[in-house]
Design a protein around this motif. Sequence first.
Motif, PDB file in Angstrom:
ATOM      1  N   ARG A  10       6.346 -44.021 -30.764  1.00  0.00           N
ATOM      2  CA  ARG A  10       6.916 -42.608 -30.577  1.00  0.00           C
ATOM      3  C   ARG A  10       6.138 -41.621 -30.251  1.00  0.00           C
ATOM      4  O   ARG A  10       6.623 -40.607 -29.856  1.00  0.00           O
ATOM      5  CB  ARG A  10       7.407 -42.217 -32.390  1.00  0.00           C
ATOM      6  CG  ARG A  10       8.542 -43.176 -33.049  1.00  0.00           C
ATOM      7  CD  ARG A  10       8.962 -42.577 -34.350  1.00  0.00           C
ATOM      8  NE  ARG A  10       9.917 -43.461 -34.786  1.00  0.00           N
ATOM      9  CZ  ARG A  10      10.586 -43.303 -35.967  1.00  0.00           C
ATOM     10  NH1 ARG A  10      10.010 -42.135 -36.595  1.00  0.00           N
ATOM     11  NH2 ARG A  10      11.514 -43.873 -36.355  1.00  0.00           N
ATOM     12  N   GLU A  62      11.494 -43.051 -24.670  1.00  0.00           N
ATOM     13  CA  GLU A  62      11.780 -43.832 -25.984  1.00  0.00           C
ATOM     14  C   GLU A  62      12.423 -45.323 -25.417  1.00  0.00           C
ATOM     15  O   GLU A  62      12.437 -45.784 -26.572  1.00  0.00           O
ATOM     16  CB  GLU A  62      13.163 -42.831 -26.316  1.00  0.00           C
ATOM     17  CG  GLU A  62      12.730 -41.511 -26.888  1.00  0.00           C
ATOM     18  CD  GLU A  62      12.551 -40.620 -25.781  1.00  0.00           C
ATOM     19  OE1 GLU A  62      12.783 -40.872 -24.553  1.00  0.00           O
ATOM     20  OE2 GLU A  62      12.223 -39.449 -26.350  1.00  0.00           O
ATOM     21  N   ALA A  65       9.386 -47.312 -26.530  1.00  0.00           N
ATOM     22  CA  ALA A  65       8.506 -47.051 -27.650  1.00  0.00           C
ATOM     23  C   ALA A  65       8.437 -48.435 -28.415  1.00  0.00           C
ATOM     24  O   ALA A  65       7.399 -48.523 -29.123  1.00  0.00           O
ATOM     25  CB  ALA A  65       9.380 -46.227 -28.646  1.00  0.00           C
TER      26      ALA A  65
END
Length: 223
Positions: A10, A62, A65
């Motif tokens: 993250r 993202e 991640a």
Amino acid sequence: MSTFDQVLGRKVTPLEPALLDAACRQAHSVLIDVGTGQGKFILDAAREEINRLCIGIDAVAENMAASARTARSSPKKGGLPNALFVRAAAERLPGPFAGLADELTVQYPWGSLMRIVSEPALEHLLSLRALCKPEARLSVLLNYSVFEDRPYLERLGMGDIVDPAENPDLITAYAIAGFTVTNRELIHGDPPIRSAWGRHLVRGSARATLMIDAVANPTWQGS
């Protein structure tokens, strides 16, 4: 946000040139996957050859991640210190990755990256060539069903792209950019490279993949 950010899960942090330099010195070879998506191909490649540095680049942090977290785990838990994930737009390459790649892959790209390799967009194709060492291998896989559906392609704003399986200017454009195309063929069925996105697109369907293989011309002087 910097131009080149390392994805740690993250968390995202500016890529440290010293870290990249050290990783390259320790590796026997370097694989760069542009538009890596979820990054599972990079994890597989890193597991297969622990002495190869495998770098996944995508514009969306993202997406990478989960794979980045896996790579940063301890080796006992499946960690892969030879896998690196970077957030960057294809249009901003090569940056710190100039001249690093022994192998360059672009698998089932979308949006601007699809245009770069299928139109092809010479300016940015030159940027991909700048990632490569002399005689590096390039592998491009395209979801060919997009090009078979011209109305859909037009809705994507890419109706001007000539069929890359037939376009006689494609090989010339790659050559100008410093790539010698060695193979261009349509493949029906399962994709030849293990990309999660590629499997989602074509596995178990009648969709075709256009495969373009090329070699970075060692006498290319840039443009």
